[in-house]
Design an enzyme around this catalytic site. Structure first.
Site, PDB file in Angstrom:
ATOM      1  N   ARG A  95     -66.298 -34.592 -58.938  1.00  0.00           N
ATOM      2  CA  ARG A  95     -65.796 -33.210 -58.962  1.00  0.00           C
ATOM      3  C   ARG A  95     -64.764 -33.024 -60.054  1.00  0.00           C
ATOM      4  O   ARG A  95     -64.434 -31.903 -60.428  1.00  0.00           O
ATOM      5  CB  ARG A  95     -65.140 -32.822 -57.616  1.00  0.00           C
ATOM      6  CG  ARG A  95     -66.009 -32.786 -56.379  1.00  0.00           C
ATOM      7  CD  ARG A  95     -67.284 -32.043 -56.574  1.00  0.00           C
ATOM      8  NE  ARG A  95     -68.356 -32.962 -56.954  1.00  0.00           N
ATOM      9  CZ  ARG A  95     -69.499 -32.577 -57.487  1.00  0.00           C
ATOM     10  NH1 ARG A  95     -69.737 -31.313 -57.726  1.00  0.00           N
ATOM     11  NH2 ARG A  95     -70.432 -33.464 -57.820  1.00  0.00           N
ATOM     12  N   ASP A 120     -83.380 -25.532 -54.185  1.00  0.00           N
ATOM     13  CA  ASP A 120     -82.118 -26.132 -54.609  1.00  0.00           C
ATOM     14  C   ASP A 120     -81.739 -27.237 -53.623  1.00  0.00           C
ATOM     15  O   ASP A 120     -82.093 -27.168 -52.445  1.00  0.00           O
ATOM     16  CB  ASP A 120     -81.041 -25.034 -54.617  1.00  0.00           C
ATOM     17  CG  ASP A 120     -79.776 -25.486 -55.308  1.00  0.00           C
ATOM     18  OD1 ASP A 120     -79.812 -26.521 -56.011  1.00  0.00           O
ATOM     19  OD2 ASP A 120     -78.755 -24.799 -55.168  1.00  0.00           O
ATOM     20  N   GLU A 121     -81.019 -28.242 -54.065  1.00  0.00           N
ATOM     21  CA  GLU A 121     -80.500 -29.302 -53.183  1.00  0.00           C
ATOM     22  C   GLU A 121     -81.601 -29.929 -52.327  1.00  0.00           C
ATOM     23  O   GLU A 121     -81.451 -30.086 -51.114  1.00  0.00           O
ATOM     24  CB  GLU A 121     -79.404 -28.750 -52.261  1.00  0.00           C
ATOM     25  CG  GLU A 121     -78.289 -28.007 -52.957  1.00  0.00           C
ATOM     26  CD  GLU A 121     -77.238 -28.924 -53.561  1.00  0.00           C
ATOM     27  OE1 GLU A 121     -77.506 -30.127 -53.717  1.00  0.00           O
ATOM     28  OE2 GLU A 121     -76.161 -28.408 -53.901  1.00  0.00           O
ATOM     29  N   GLN A 160     -76.501 -37.547 -54.278  1.00  0.00           N
ATOM     30  CA  GLN A 160     -75.597 -36.607 -53.615  1.00  0.00           C
ATOM     31  C   GLN A 160     -76.145 -36.144 -52.266  1.00  0.00           C
ATOM     32  O   GLN A 160     -75.806 -35.077 -51.785  1.00  0.00           O
ATOM     33  CB  GLN A 160     -75.339 -35.398 -54.516  1.00  0.00           C
ATOM     34  CG  GLN A 160     -74.572 -35.762 -55.774  1.00  0.00           C
ATOM     35  CD  GLN A 160     -74.186 -34.544 -56.588  1.00  0.00           C
ATOM     36  OE1 GLN A 160     -73.431 -33.702 -56.148  1.00  0.00           O
ATOM     37  NE2 GLN A 160     -74.753 -34.448 -57.787  1.00  0.00           N
ATOM     38  N   LYS A 162     -77.270 -28.197 -63.405  1.00  0.00           N
ATOM     39  CA  LYS A 162     -78.341 -27.928 -62.468  1.00  0.00           C
ATOM     40  C   LYS A 162     -78.512 -26.441 -62.196  1.00  0.00           C
ATOM     41  O   LYS A 162     -79.624 -25.911 -62.229  1.00  0.00           O
ATOM     42  CB  LYS A 162     -78.033 -28.660 -61.154  1.00  0.00           C
ATOM     43  CG  LYS A 162     -79.049 -28.438 -60.082  1.00  0.00           C
ATOM     44  CD  LYS A 162     -78.485 -28.816 -58.738  1.00  0.00           C
ATOM     45  CE  LYS A 162     -77.467 -27.782 -58.292  1.00  0.00           C
ATOM     46  NZ  LYS A 162     -77.137 -27.889 -56.865  1.00  0.00           N
ATOM     47  N   THR A 163     -77.410 -25.773 -61.940  1.00  0.00           N
ATOM     48  CA  THR A 163     -77.490 -24.354 -61.606  1.00  0.00           C
ATOM     49  C   THR A 163     -78.019 -23.544 -62.781  1.00  0.00           C
ATOM     50  O   THR A 163     -78.823 -22.620 -62.603  1.00  0.00           O
ATOM     51  CB  THR A 163     -76.119 -23.827 -61.170  1.00  0.00           C
ATOM     52  OG1 THR A 163     -75.555 -24.754 -60.242  1.00  0.00           O
ATOM     53  CG2 THR A 163     -76.240 -22.488 -60.494  1.00  0.00           C
TER      54      THR A 163
END
Length: 744
Positions: A610, A227-228, A262, A39-40
């Site tokens: 994670r 973002d997010e 998430q 994503k980043t």
DNA sequence: ACAAATATGATGGGT
DNA sequence: TCATATTTGT
């Protein structure tokens, strides 16, 4: 010194779906990015791509994140692709960007451009004052914290007091919340201050009511990156929508990146509906799914997928294992007797793996609630394994830093009553309740700032001689320090102020073991101050960022909450405390039924994803809560994990360890055989068991403490010892709790 | 006005 | 259990 060249191959590194997300530049776009799908990379490459192709100049892109860390990372990675740092970017957190906008238009809402951003302490004190002034509110039954929550929720939804109808009033204090909110907002304006919620609330209100200003921003921004997105609340959504609804159809280019699986911040007002509704909100929107996971092994992905599949109302994604070496060990589910044994298990496994050469920074212990870190800290200290608690007590939350900050705030802004209140009697200047009451009275009577009232009152005989001289001295000091600030700069002014006001002296006089550390912190603050051009810039940084930059990824075990872990990854992840009432938390079970249970499940999903190679989930049958032992059942989430992705481990493997006092426990299919906790049983660090020892300890001697590890005695007072511990710093403890290091 | 003693409540998370 | 708020004592 030549700037490194811009990268030419930045698109080639992407897979087809990522590339589509980067190159779909026109119109609204939602990128559904599963955990570990890059994503980043997509976000930063897209940003750089806009600049490299000449689609936009740096200041024509608005890029929004939730955390400062994400903003920093994006800035750095864009610079790497460009080969140089970009100047003039509108890149930052929602709050930082709104603060910047609000400083430009402050006067519209009645603020001055140098308004103060309040921290939670200030908010609470202010609310208490407001409630006091309103009168007739039982502060026991209606704590200020409750009102703060109500107001925050309103602000999260973009509701100014004027937008709330009497019918929508909260039942707080018999429908008085709306009136109190109104009073609070007025007082904030009087104080030239804004709380966190105000940053978004005020700016959104300005954009809603001032078409000319909105049009200005529309002319500026050609592209918006978010973002997010799954974590946005209503006011953030409104703010984005206002900015994205450009009259120029070629500029309705909003790209939101997020993952509905998430979404874990509903308690902060986040509305998962924002992402679920994206296509309706932005007509003509396209959706790109990123489903290739390059992070985790197949069993980890299978465990996570099986769990999250239980949620309803998902946009739907299936993660594919994308790495070459995706085979791996199954996810381990370990059952333990109690929380101490759980900590021992985790510590031992880390120790073993470390001996095989794995660096400590590749281990993470992810807990549901902050208080759970303690048992692991104690264990790691005993084992001598260095660790780092992420998001623990923050530098800027320490008392001495808050005090110093209040001094600086008041230096910068003489109308900052809250800052003045904090420092006027710190160090003690003989100004107690009655003195403060006189000050408040005078200020209210003439409708002037407290500090001005203080100056006047110091010339009368209202106060007793001692506080009067002290106050006059202080106020004269500030005149002098402001002069220094003008002539010699803020760093010299700050140093002089802390010295001459007696604040530094106060800690030098303090004999407590923490005092030297506090003085160190003050020095650190002055150092940080030097990194900023102006005092105002520094104050903003502290209010918005609340973190210091010195959090190097050292060789340490990482200890943090599941929330803090979002966006991070580790080779080996421990997920302790999967027990009913703890995870899912009791509070989520009590309040929102299925909805909040689903959020807990997403949190579990975040936790598992994670891990790159190894995930170990555990639960204990007994746990100490509020100091007494409670027995707990395994989390329902354990039963939801697909059997073929996990391997269950019971007590048997743990039996081998050296603590022989642990009774054997048998596992059922879903839990441990019931056994009452051993409330009065022997316990290795019960002081009564320790043979009585003559206190023959001396200053400078090395000692060992069961909880804090090794340390050196700095001072002795009867049976009290001041000890500086190697890993946990200075503490005061009773002598019977330590042993000589040589005797361990 | 300030320190010490006692009572209370938290522990869900961040800008 | 611990940290903070409130009450009581000097």
């Amino acid at each position: 010194m030549n700037a490194p060249a811009p990268q030419q191959d930045y698109l080639a590194r992407l897979n087809p779906e990522q590339r589509l997300a980067v190159e779909t530049l026109d119109g609204p776009l939602l990128v559904l990015a599963g955990a570990g799908t890059g994503k980043t990379s997509v976000l930063t490459t897209r940003f750089a791509h806009l600049l490299m192709t000449g689609r936009a100049r740096p200041w024509q892109v608005l890029a929004v994140t939730f955390t400062n860390k994400a903003a920093r990372e994006m800035r750095e990675r864009v610079a790497t692709i460009l080969g140089q740092p970009a100047e003039g970017l509108w890149l930052g957190t929602f709050h930082a960007l709104c603060a910047r906008m609000l400083r430009r238009h402050a006067e519209i809402v009645g603020l001055k451009s140098n308004f103060t951003i309040l921290d939670t302490d200030d908010q609470m004190r202010l609310l208490k004052q407001i409630m006091e002034a309103a009168g007739g509110i039982d502060s026991k039954r209606w704590p200020a914290q409750g009102l703060m929550a109500v107001i925050q929720r309103w602000k999260d939804r973009g509701l100014t007091p004027a937008r709330i109808t009497p019918a929508e009033d909260s039942d707080y204090a018999n429908n008085r919340a709306r009136a109190l909110y109104d009073a609070y907002q007025r007082r904030l304006i009087e104080l030239n201050a804004a709380d966190f919620g105000d940053l978004l609330l005020h700016v959104t209100e300005i954009l809603r009511t001032r078409a000319d200003i909105l049009a200005d921003y529309h002319r500026t921004f050609r592209y918006i990156l978010v973002d997010e997105y799954q974590d946005t609340n209503l006011v953030q959504y409104l703010w984005l929508r206002l900015l994205a609804q450009n009259e120029d159809p070629t500029r309705r280019n909003i790209c939101c990146v997020g993952d509905d699986d998430q979404s874990i911040y509903s308690w902060r007002g986040a509305e998962i509906e924002n992402i679920l509704r994206f296509e309706k909100d932005f007509p003509g929107a396209r959706i790109v799914r990123l489903e290739s996971n390059y992070r985790s092994t197949k069993p980890i992905l299978a465990a996570a997928a099986g769990l999250i599949a239980r949620n309803e109302g998902r946009l739907g994604k299936t993660l594919r294992a994308g790495r070459q070496d995706a085979e791996g060990d199954k996810v381990r589910v370990v059952s333990l007797w109690d929380s101490e044994e759980e900590a021992r298990m985790v510590g031992e496994r880390i120790e073993q793996a470390q001996r095989k050469g794995h660096p400590l920074s590749e281990f993470a212990i992810l807990v549901r609630a902050g208080f759970q870190t303690r048992s692991f800290e104690e264990r790691l200290i005993t084992l001598g394994l260095p660790y780092r608690v992420v998001g623990g007590l923050k530098f800027y939350e320490r008392a001495e830093i808050r005090d110093a900050m209040a001094y600086l705030r008041f230096l910068h802004q003489p109308a900052d009553d809250l800052a003045f209140e904090r420092i006027v009697n710190t160090p003690k200047r003989g100004l107690g309740d009655s003195g403060m009451r006189a000050l408040h009275q005078a200020a209210r009577a003439e409708n002037i700032p407290l500090a001005l009232a203080a100056e006047r009152i110091a010339e009368t005989d209202t106060l007793k001689p001692k506080p009067r001289t002290a106050l006059r001295e202080l106020m004269r000091g500030f005149v002098r320090w402001r002069g220094i600030n003008e002539k010699e700069g803020h760093v010299v002014a700050a140093a002089t102020l802390l010295d001459e006001s007696g604040y530094t002296e106060m800690w030098k006089q303090d004999r407590s073991p923490e005092a030297p550390g506090r003085l160190e912190n003050l020095k650190e603050l002055l150092r940080a101050l030097g990194d900023y051009q102006t005092l105002a810039g520094f104050l903003d940084h502290v209010a918005l960022v609340m973190e210091t930059d010195e959090n190097a990824e050292a060789e340490r075990v990482q200890l943090m909450t599941l929330h803090a872990a979002k966006g991070l990854e580790f080779d080996t992840v421990f997920l302790p405390g999967w027990e009913e009432g703890l995870f899912p938390s009791q509070r989520s079970l009590d309040e929102g039924g299925d909805k909040s249970l689903e959020e807990e499940r997403r949190l579990a999903y975040v936790g598992i994803t994670r891990a790159r190679r190894t995930a170990t989930i555990s639960h204990a049958a007994n746990r100490r809560i509020y100091g007494n032992w409670t027995s707990s059942l395994p989390s329902r989430f354990l039963d939801e994990l697909p059997e073929d992705a996990i391997i269950r481990e019971g007590q048997s493997t743990i039996r081998a360890n050296r603590m022989a006092d642990t009774p054997s426990v048998f596992l059922g299919q879903s839990g441990l055989m019931a056994r009452r906790p051993r409330i009065t049983d022997a316990n290795p660090w019960d002081t009564r068991e320790r043979p009585p020892r003559e206190s023959s300890l001396t200053k400078g001697e090395r000692v060992f403490h069961q909880k804090f590890g090794y340390g050196t005695i700095t001072d002795i007072d009867e049976d009290r010892l001041d000890i500086t511990f190697d890993h946990t710093g200075p503490k005061r403890v009773l002598d019977r709790f330590v042993q000589k290091a040589s005797e361990v």
